[in-house]
Write an enzyme that holds these catalytic residues in place. Structure first.
Site, PDB file in Angstrom:
ATOM      1  CG  ASP A  79      -1.661   1.233   1.432  1.00  0.00           C
ATOM      2  OD1 ASP A  79      -2.331   1.699   0.209  1.00  0.00           O
ATOM      3  OD2 ASP A  79      -2.002   1.783   2.514  1.00  0.00           O
ATOM      4  CD  GLU A  81      -0.776   6.013   1.963  1.00  0.00           C
ATOM      5  OE1 GLU A  81      -1.179   7.311   1.656  1.00  0.00           O
ATOM      6  OE2 GLU A  81      -1.213   5.220   2.484  1.00  0.00           O
ATOM      7  CG  HIS A 236      -5.839   7.992   3.495  1.00  0.00           C
ATOM      8  ND1 HIS A 236      -6.120   7.725   2.431  1.00  0.00           N
ATOM      9  CD2 HIS A 236      -6.802   8.249   4.062  1.00  0.00           C
ATOM     10  CE1 HIS A 236      -7.109   7.810   2.054  1.00  0.00           C
ATOM     11  NE2 HIS A 236      -7.990   8.239   2.967  1.00  0.00           N
TER      12      HIS A 236
END
Length: 241
Positions: A79, A81, A236
């Protein structure tokens, strides 16, 4: 991943199938069968077990017991960012690069790769980016470039035995953005090659939508809600999602 021990995507892999309505189980088995071993593991890693238990995930996983045999030895949960703002800045650059190596037989976390990345086009993080991701300027200043991080990923993959042709592994992402848009887009901008192992992945959103009949517009938050799971970690945050 919170305390490098558990996250909502891992919780989804562990418990999601057991939460599906019975009339959708046959469809869900087809959709997410690559994500589960042939039988329910008797125990997760002690850390993961404690983490999931602390958030109310019980031991009811019998619905997973009839899933077909596993295709992959390892799942690599990823994941990114990236730099961001409103309106969006271009090009976006990866600033956090986390990978969790999950054993496909035991469902235990065996290893974690995590690095922050120095953005070069827009080296100063925006207040919006910091508020959204929790990443402050000091976390990326002086960190390796994306090229250097990709080299270290390759070294980690080799050390973990993931480059062995006899070992089957696949990345798992919440959506196609990470590996279909973000990584190849930035690599193209910088003139960097994309390793073949980044060119296929399992999109949890697609598996969920096929099984549940609705698209999770808000990603993990919608999938957790649809499966009555509690979110673990910080939304996030690459390592905390």
């Amino acid at each position: 991943v919170s305390d490098a021990s558990g996250c909502s995507m891992i919780a989804f892999l562990h418990t999601g199938a057991a939460k599906f309505p019975q009339n959708l189980l046959s469809r869900s088995r087809q959709a997410v069968s690559p994500l589960f071993p042939a039988g329910v593991p008797k125990g997760f890693s002690s850390i993961v077990s404690r983490k999931l238990a602390s958030h109310g995930f019980g031991a009811s996983m019998a619905a997973m017991s009839s899933f077909p045999p596993q295709r992959y030895h390892y799942f690599l949960v990823l994941d990114f960012e990236a730099t961001c703002d409103k309106p969006q800045i271009h090009p976006q650059e990866i600033i956090e690069f986390p990978i969790l190596k999950l054993n496909g037989r035991t469902m235990e976390i065996e290893s974690t790769f995590h690095m922050y990345v120095q953005p070069v086009v827009h080296p100063q993080l925006t207040p919006f980016c910091t508020e959204l991701t929790g990443i402050i300027q000091g976390m990326v200043d002086g960190q390796p470039s994306l090229q250097q991080v990709l080299e270290r990923v390759d070294e980690w993959m080799a050390k973990e035995g993931l480059l062995d042709p006899s070992v089957k592994s696949i990345f798992v992402t919440c959506g196609d953005w990470d590996l279909k848009v973000m990584l190849p887009g930035q690599c193209q901008y910088l003139g960097l090659p994309v390793a073949d192992y980044f060119k296929q992945w399992i999109n949890l959103k697609k598996a969920y939508s096929f099984a549940m009949g609705s698209w999770p517009k808000n990603g993990l938050l919608d999938m957790n809600k649809g499966l009555n799971l509690q979110h673990i970690g910080r939304p996030h945050s690459g390592i905390g999602e």
